[in-house]
Design a protein around this motif. Structure first.
Motif, PDB file in Angstrom:
ATOM      1  N   GLU B 204       7.798  -9.148   6.620  1.00  0.00           N
ATOM      2  CA  GLU B 204       6.347  -8.952   6.770  1.00  0.00           C
ATOM      3  C   GLU B 204       6.020  -7.480   7.029  1.00  0.00           C
ATOM      4  O   GLU B 204       5.060  -6.933   6.495  1.00  0.00           O
ATOM      5  N   ARG B 205       6.838  -6.857   7.872  1.00  0.00           N
ATOM      6  CA  ARG B 205       6.616  -5.446   8.184  1.00  0.00           C
ATOM      7  C   ARG B 205       6.823  -4.587   6.932  1.00  0.00           C
ATOM      8  O   ARG B 205       6.106  -3.602   6.716  1.00  0.00           O
ATOM      9  N   SER B 206       7.796  -4.970   6.130  1.00  0.00           N
ATOM     10  CA  SER B 206       8.035  -4.251   4.874  1.00  0.00           C
ATOM     11  C   SER B 206       6.820  -4.367   3.949  1.00  0.00           C
ATOM     12  O   SER B 206       6.430  -3.396   3.278  1.00  0.00           O
ATOM     13  N   ALA B 207       6.218  -5.554   3.929  1.00  0.00           N
ATOM     14  CA  ALA B 207       5.015  -5.748   3.104  1.00  0.00           C
ATOM     15  C   ALA B 207       3.858  -4.901   3.631  1.00  0.00           C
ATOM     16  O   ALA B 207       3.069  -4.347   2.851  1.00  0.00           O
ATOM     17  N   ASP B 208       3.766  -4.790   4.959  1.00  0.00           N
ATOM     18  CA  ASP B 208       2.736  -3.913   5.549  1.00  0.00           C
ATOM     19  C   ASP B 208       2.949  -2.475   5.089  1.00  0.00           C
ATOM     20  O   ASP B 208       1.992  -1.770   4.736  1.00  0.00           O
ATOM     21  N   PHE B 209       4.199  -2.055   5.130  1.00  0.00           N
ATOM     22  CA  PHE B 209       4.507  -0.688   4.691  1.00  0.00           C
ATOM     23  C   PHE B 209       4.074  -0.491   3.239  1.00  0.00           C
ATOM     24  O   PHE B 209       3.442   0.517   2.895  1.00  0.00           O
ATOM     25  N   ALA B 210       4.409  -1.455   2.390  1.00  0.00           N
ATOM     26  CA  ALA B 210       4.063  -1.325   0.968  1.00  0.00           C
ATOM     27  C   ALA B 210       2.542  -1.190   0.802  1.00  0.00           C
ATOM     28  O   ALA B 210       2.056  -0.357   0.026  1.00  0.00           O
ATOM     29  N   ALA B 211       1.799  -2.007   1.554  1.00  0.00           N
ATOM     30  CA  ALA B 211       0.331  -1.961   1.444  1.00  0.00           C
ATOM     31  C   ALA B 211      -0.216  -0.619   1.923  1.00  0.00           C
ATOM     32  O   ALA B 211      -1.062  -0.011   1.259  1.00  0.00           O
ATOM     33  N   CYS B 212       0.282  -0.163   3.065  1.00  0.00           N
ATOM     34  CA  CYS B 212      -0.203   1.115   3.610  1.00  0.00           C
ATOM     35  C   CYS B 212       0.207   2.270   2.706  1.00  0.00           C
ATOM     36  O   CYS B 212      -0.588   3.176   2.436  1.00  0.00           O
ATOM     37  N   ALA B 213       1.436   2.248   2.264  1.00  0.00           N
ATOM     38  CA  ALA B 213       1.950   3.369   1.482  1.00  0.00           C
ATOM     39  C   ALA B 213       1.222   3.479   0.142  1.00  0.00           C
ATOM     40  O   ALA B 213       0.869   4.580  -0.303  1.00  0.00           O
ATOM     41  N   LEU B 214       0.974   2.345  -0.494  1.00  0.00           N
ATOM     42  CA  LEU B 214       0.312   2.394  -1.797  1.00  0.00           C
ATOM     43  C   LEU B 214      -1.189   2.666  -1.672  1.00  0.00           C
ATOM     44  O   LEU B 214      -1.833   3.019  -2.652  1.00  0.00           O
TER      45      LEU B 214
END
Lengths: 443, 269
Positions: B204-214
């Motif tokens: 889930e945290r990885s998905a958060d990173f992907a959303a924030c980063a993109l």
């Protein structure tokens, strides 16, 4: 959506409808759409780990969600990654890089082949890699001078060959995500899978298994293959492979693969050395492959039928599947004390809306967003009838959008109704107020 | 200008200091120089704003009619000025990599064209490195799978330092990378512990990173950031093995792409 109960059911029920403010009162922050829903999955390739798959699926969401929902009014599109076990199979690629590091005399200087692989597939230049290495703890100063553009180019070419060999060695793959696809279909959702490279093999297996499991909804499955190493795509579905994709070219020398079917060379060739990467070599907006993929997704969205709604979902949804043994049962215990199972299918909070007694399942229990209660829900299974040990899997879907890892248990002997009061518990779900917001915890 | 007036004797002022041919008998016969003075802080932090006020400037026999501000910025740090021709100067400091001094210069002119100037030095402090825990020694840093996280923010101290080195002038990007670093640290620990619930939370945290980063970068830059994070984080065999164990635990799972508007993309550090 199915509606089985009114909101006035019980004092403890968190009576709330839809809406963002109300969603905080029931934990359903991942809105349950009123209209038709489609789940789009990304099945990743051999050199992509789960973090990169998460980036890719977020990227796909950014490209397609708004445009699809704008084009098809009333429809909702959700995006998921469906990671495949690529780590094991790309050990051969890592070994190639190990050899490169050994040849360069820096095998034991703190930069591992796995780290180098990450840097290479990110498309970093030699200068960028040298800079990053200089900031990392534990890497010798002897390493950066070795990392040159020539070194990287040679590594990329050797990796493309190793990648082809690794794919050829995969053999048969399991349909790891079939249970999710079946669960979607039963909830009335279409399933589209965008697969890249080795991910095509897993997508083919998963979609085929889902179609077999639920043949009445098979035509609600769709697939877009990109750089496929397969000899055949699921239901002869659409794919695009560039005629200068180095990995698939190398693979075609040792395996039967579907022929390349697109000339993807742009005016100014900005693609990677392998011509095989998903975003850079196929999805870039300047490439013909991107136009073809866009068009196919729109075609799928406009033509694939929605399946019938057979299973409900909401704040909590648990789906049980098992093997060929005749009957495994799904049991739920609610905070109010109710025990919901095949002989008592409607509880104050949730419902067993799908029951099965003829092998494989599924069975489905769900709690609507407006009937969720504070407290603890437990989900368990009882092996009811069968002659051999049975393996059962429960998948859990939460209203906050999380999908915890499915839990699988092997049940040695059938217990009949004697096991009804002591099912094997697989999930314990806590529903609690934290800072005036309902949150779920899973044990 | 001060030199010219000082050279003029009062007697001759009407003619010698005239503005080019005027014979107006009302022209003043003398002008006293204005006094330039301003207040400003002597120190400021990066990513802060402050004012310099020339309210203390004066003209004994007339009035100040114009202000002119400038700075001497030898280190070429990111400075933005507003109100350079007004009484109050607003100074905004951007991101800096190292502490540096700037010199603020003020020039005032009175109603008869006489000018005076003043200057002052302001020290601009780099603060990010000071906010981070110190870089642990290499032996301690590499000794355990968990590593050293003195401030308990979920990112190892050495990784925080490396991220600052990668993006010394881009705090928003650094925050996004810290989210990614915390995700990878969670993954390493989930793999090390063999805990599926930890694995789910890390995903889930990885998905958060992907959303924030993109939300703030292209897919290419996000991939590059991810590779850098793995370079920094997976720097021992034990950590790499733990990460591979985490990866194995993800096979057969699914992970949603999250709505970026629902993700908190800030990171307290």
């Amino acid at each position: 959506m199915m509606k089985f109960a009114s909101c006035a059911a019980a004092a403890l029920v968190l009576c709330a409808g839809v809406g963002s403010a109300q969603s905080e009162l029931n934990g359903c922050t991942s809105a349950i759409a009123d209209g038709d829903e489609t789940n789009i999955y990304f099945s990743n390739g051999i050199r992509t780990d789960s973090d990169e798959a998460n980036v890719t699926v977020q990227y796909l969401r950014g490209i397609y969600k708004q445009s699809l929902e704008g084009s098809f009014e009333g429809e909702t599109y959700s995006f998921y990654s469906a990671p495949n076990p690529t780590i094991g199979t790309y050990s051969d690629i890592v070994e190639v890089l190990n050899q490169k590091l050994e040849e360069a005399g820096i095998a034991d200087e703190g930069l591992s082949a796995l780290q180098l692989l990450e840097l290479l597939r990110a498309g970093l230049s030699a200068e960028e890699i040298r800079r990053a290495i200089s900031l990392a703890v534990g890497i010798s100063t002897r390493v950066p001078p070795v990392i040159t553009e020539l070194f990287l180019e040679e590594a990329e070419i050797e990796m493309s060959q190793a990648q082809a060999a690794a794919i050829a060695n995969i053999g048969s793959v399991e349909g790891l995500h079939a249970n999710y696809y079946v669960s979607d279909l039963q909830a009335g959702k279409r399933v589209f899978v965008i697969a890249h490279s080795q991910g095509n093999l897993f997508a083919n297996a998963s979609l085929s298994a889902a179609a077999t499991s639920l043949p009445t909804a098979a035509d609600s499955l769709g697939m877009i293959g990109v750089a496929t190493p397969a000899a055949q795509q699921f239901a002869s579905s659409f794919y695009r492979t560039a005629d200068d994709d180095r990995v698939i070219q190398a693979l075609s020398l040792i395996e039967t693969v579907l022929p390349a079917n697109i000339d993807n060379v742009p005016m100014d060739d900005f693609r990677s050395i392998s011509n095989h990467l998903f975003e850079r070599d196929y999805m870039d907006a300047r490439l013909p492959s991107r136009d073809a993929i866009d068009a196919e997704l729109v075609r799928l969205a406009g033509s694939v039928p929605f399946p019938a709604l057979d299973a409900g979902e909401g704040a909590i949804r648990a789906t049980l599947t098992w093997d060929e043994q005749p009957d495994v049962d799904l049991h739920a215990f609610e905070p109010n004390g109710a025990h919901v199972f095949y002989s008592s299918r409607i509880g104050p909070s949730g419902f067993l809306d799908v029951d099965d007694t003829t092998s494989f399942g599924p069975e489905n229990y769900f709690v609507e967003c407006d009937t969720i209660e504070l407290g603890v829900y437990t989900i368990g299974v009882n092996y009811y009838s069968g002659l051999a040990p049975s393996t059962a899997t429960v998948s859990l879907f939460l209203g906050d959008g999380r999908t915890p890892t499915p839990r699988t248990v092997t049940l040695p002997t059938a217990l009949g109704s004697a096991g009804n009061n002591s099912p094997q518990i697989l999930f314990t779900i806590g529903v609690a107020l934290q800072d005036e917001i309902v949150r779920y915890t899973v044990e | 200008m001060r030199y010219l007036f000082a050279a003029c004797m009062p007697f001759f002022l009407v003619v010698a200091c005239s503005d080019g041919g005027s014979d107006d008998p009302a022209q003043p016969i003398g002008n006293m120089a204005p006094q330039a003075a301003f207040t400003s802080p002597t120190t400021a932090d990066e990513r802060s704003s402050f004012n310099a006020s020339a309210g203390g400037s004066s003209d004994p026999d007339g009035m100040i009619v114009s202000y002119s501000w400038s700075i001497v910025n030898t280190d070429q740090i990111d400075i933005t000025l507003q109100g350079e021709d007004t009484e109050n100067l607003s100074i905004s400091v951007g991101e800096i990599q190292n502490s540096a001094d700037i010199q603020i210069m003020l020039s005032v002119t009175d109603d008869l064209g006489e000018s005076a100037s003043a200057s002052s030095v302001v020290s601009i402090n780099e603060v990010d490195a000071q906010l981070l825990p110190p870089m642990p020694n290499e032996q301690d840093s590499l000794a355990t799978v968990a590593g050293i996280d003195t401030d308990g923010d979920g990112v190892r101290d050495d990784v925080e330092r490396s991220i600052l080195g990668l993006y010394p002038l881009n705090t928003p990007r650094r925050e996004v990378l810290l989210i990614g670093a915390s995700a990878i640290q969670m993954q390493v620990m989930a793999g090390n512990d063999g805990d599926q619930a930890e694995s789910d939370a890390a995903s889930e945290r990885s998905a958060d990173f992907a959303a924030c980063a993109l939300s703030s970068g292209s897919v290419e830059t996000v991939r590059q950031d991810l590779a850098a994070l793995k370079l920094f984080t997976l720097n021992t065999d034990a950590r790499r093995q733990a990460y591979l164990d985490y990866e194995a635990s993800r096979a057969g799972t699914i992970q949603r792409a999250v709505d970026p508007s629902l993700v908190d993309c800030t990171f307290e550090f």
